[in-house]
Design a protein around this motif. Structure first.
Motif, PDB file in Angstrom:
ATOM      1  N   LYS A  39       1.137  -1.419   0.028  1.00 59.62           N
ATOM      2  CA  LYS A  39       0.042  -0.396   0.236  1.00 59.62           C
ATOM      3  C   LYS A  39       0.708   1.367  -0.132  1.00 59.62           C
ATOM      4  CE  LYS A  39      -4.373   0.277   0.966  1.00 59.62           C
ATOM      5  NZ  LYS A  39      -5.327   1.313  -0.637  1.00 59.62           N
ATOM      6  N   SER A  42       2.262   1.678  -3.343  1.00 63.75           N
ATOM      7  CA  SER A  42       1.774   1.927  -4.164  1.00 63.75           C
ATOM      8  C   SER A  42       1.168   3.767  -4.056  1.00 63.75           C
ATOM      9  CB  SER A  42       0.101   1.894  -4.316  1.00 63.75           C
ATOM     10  OG  SER A  42      -1.182   2.352  -4.158  1.00 63.75           O
ATOM     11  N   ASN A  45       4.122   5.450  -5.614  1.00 62.16           N
ATOM     12  CA  ASN A  45       4.100   5.275  -7.250  1.00 62.16           C
ATOM     13  C   ASN A  45       5.167   4.330  -7.780  1.00 62.16           C
ATOM     14  OD1 ASN A  45       2.335   7.586  -8.204  1.00 62.16           O
ATOM     15  ND2 ASN A  45       3.303   9.060  -7.630  1.00 62.16           N
ATOM     16  N   ASP A  47       4.921   0.610  -9.139  1.00 61.70           N
ATOM     17  CA  ASP A  47       4.537  -0.554  -9.922  1.00 61.70           C
ATOM     18  C   ASP A  47       4.764  -1.505  -9.015  1.00 61.70           C
ATOM     19  OD1 ASP A  47       4.087   1.586 -11.970  1.00 61.70           O
ATOM     20  OD2 ASP A  47       5.262   1.554 -12.958  1.00 61.70           O
ATOM     21  N   ALA A  69      -5.927  -0.316  -5.124  1.00 64.90           N
ATOM     22  CA  ALA A  69      -4.833   0.491  -4.924  1.00 64.90           C
ATOM     23  C   ALA A  69      -4.266   0.518  -6.468  1.00 64.90           C
ATOM     24  CB  ALA A  69      -4.088  -0.695  -4.429  1.00 64.90           C
ATOM     25  N   SER A  70      -3.755   1.758  -6.511  1.00 67.15           N
ATOM     26  CA  SER A  70      -3.134   2.041  -7.975  1.00 67.15           C
ATOM     27  C   SER A  70      -2.735   1.346  -7.853  1.00 67.15           C
ATOM     28  CB  SER A  70      -3.481   3.789  -8.271  1.00 67.15           C
ATOM     29  OG  SER A  70      -2.724   4.272  -7.181  1.00 67.15           O
ATOM     30  N   ASN A  71      -1.141   1.545  -9.142  1.00 65.29           N
ATOM     31  CA  ASN A  71      -0.273   0.717  -9.639  1.00 65.29           C
ATOM     32  C   ASN A  71       0.432  -0.352  -9.294  1.00 65.29           C
ATOM     33  OD1 ASN A  71       0.818   3.233 -10.353  1.00 65.29           O
ATOM     34  ND2 ASN A  71       1.435   3.731  -8.571  1.00 65.29           N
ATOM     35  N   VAL A  72      -1.046  -1.690  -8.561  1.00 59.40           N
ATOM     36  CA  VAL A  72      -0.938  -2.687  -7.939  1.00 59.40           C
ATOM     37  C   VAL A  72      -1.454  -3.730  -8.901  1.00 59.40           C
ATOM     38  CG1 VAL A  72      -1.192  -4.611  -6.241  1.00 59.40           C
ATOM     39  CG2 VAL A  72      -0.407  -2.000  -5.763  1.00 59.40           C
TER      40      VAL A  72
END
Length: 402
Positions: A39, A42, A45, A47, A69-72
């Motif tokens: 977390k 992420s 930023n 990846d 979650a972004s980038n996961v």
């Protein structure tokens, strides 16, 4: 570099340091329960490509936290997947990788005894990168519906796990509580170390004659029957034949010899000696030396215990060794030493060593054979009786006590 989990430094520390230098992290872990680190990465930023085995103890809740979650990106394989490695990237360059025993769990990252290797070697890194790509190619992308289906399975597993954990804790306590660690053990004397070798040999012989022994003496512990078998082998069979078995023929001949022993016992022995041993074990040793009674052991009972040992017969007849055993040791010391030998959780080699060599436990008149007989008499389903006669018999049967 070897990475282990120690109180002041663990795998999690090293991963966090490497993450500060990375913009991509590929994680292959059979079991996954810790989502907080991912977390955090992420949110910075980084990846993340996470590959897990979708089976307990992989946590439904940890995966659920990362669902939005972004980038996961989360992928999964089945129960055949057991890999554990992490690759750290900066742009197209691989900074390094960690390979080892740790899953991405609190135990794997911080608590368990784990062994991991950090590598920067180009060949290994390229091989791991290729391997991770192949695993991903054969995996499935985790969809919300997959997680919904996994929820019930995981929650049911958690319920069962509570019971299992309680059983495991009880088991661990039983076998390790108050047990002297190896680094605290003294240098064990040879005769004491040999007990484990002897025990292994006796168990091998026991398996060879198990069916015959159970048929002839169904209610007598097999270790007691074998103790009488040693008598036959040494005193009668070997004396008459002067034969010593070899490793090549022992497994074939021992069952035949045991049948001969049964026939000899029926024909020539008026008393049922295995039955006598069983009664002596039940009525004397298992009663007087039980956990609840050993602290109340009387002089009369201690004499009976001492008299019952094979190794005590001759010294008692010639020197009144039973009276001297009581007089020279005193009941307080006898109770303490026998309680340690029979009921402590120490390993058998240390217990034997202490009764033979350690002034705190050593008992006058109780020799090495007597020490190694006592557990067998008191717990005949767990331990074989060992004395000089037994050692001679198994050597005649072709075994080496090295």
């Amino acid at each position: 570099m070897v990475i282990t989990n120690r109180p002041n430094k663990n795998l999690k520390n090293d991963i966090e340091k490497l993450a500060t230098q990375s913009d991509q992290i590929d994680i292959a872990t059979a079991f996954f329960t810790e989502s907080d680190l991912i977390k955090q990465w992420s949110e910075k930023n980084i990846d993340i490509n996470l590959l897990v085995s979708l089976r307990p103890p992989t946590s439904f809740y940890a995966l659920k936290k990362l669902q939005s979650a972004s980038n996961v990106e989360i992928s999964f394989l089945g129960d055949e997947f057991h890999s554990k490695f992490i690759i750290f990237y900066k742009g197209d360059y691989i900074i390094g990788a960690i390979i080892g025993s740790s899953n991405f769990t609190s135990g794997g990252l911080e608590k368990n005894i784990e062994t991991n290797i950090f590598t920067e070697e180009t060949k290994i890194l390229k091989g791991l990168e290729k391997h991770f790509d192949e695993l991903i190619e054969n995996s499935n992308l985790l969809q919300p519906t997959d997680l919904d289906n996994y929820e019930l399975l995981y929650k049911n597993w958690l319920k069962r796990q509570k019971k299992l954990n309680a059983e495991l804790k009880k088991f661990k306590t039983k076998i390790t509580e108050n047990r002297t660690k190896r680094n605290k053990k003294p240098r064990i004397t040879k005769i004491a170390k040999q007990y484990f070798v002897y025990w292994r040999i006796v168990d091998e012989i026991r398996e060879l004659v198990k069916d015959i022994a159970e048929k002839e003496h169904p209610n007598i512990p097999s270790y007691l029957i074998l103790d009488h078998f040693w008598h036959y082998i040494k005193v009668f069979w070997h004396k008459e034949t002067d034969i010593t078995l070899t490793e090549k023929n022992q497994k074939k001949i021992i069952p035949k010899l045991f049948k001969d022993y049964i026939n000899w016992h029926r024909e020539f022995e008026e008393d049922n000696y295995p039955n006598y041993m069983s009664n002596l074990s039940k009525n004397v040793y298992q009663v007087y030396l039980s956990k609840k009674n050993i602290d109340k052991l009387t002089e009369s009972q201690a004499r009976q215990v001492f008299k019952g040992l094979h190794s005590s017969n001759m010294p008692i007849q010639r020197f009144n060794a039973d009276d001297l055993f009581i007089a020279e040791n005193g009941m307080s010391r006898i109770r303490k030493s026998l309680k340690y030998l029979i009921h402590s959780n120490d390993e058998m080699d240390l217990k034997i060593h202490n009764l033979i060599k350690n002034p705190e436990y050593k008992l006058t008149r109780l020799g090495t054979s007597g020490v190694q007989e006592l557990n067998g008499w008191t717990k005949p389903k767990k331990y074989p009786i060992r004395n000089d006669k037994a050692d001679d018999a198994i050597r005649i049967l072709g075994y080496e006590l090295n």
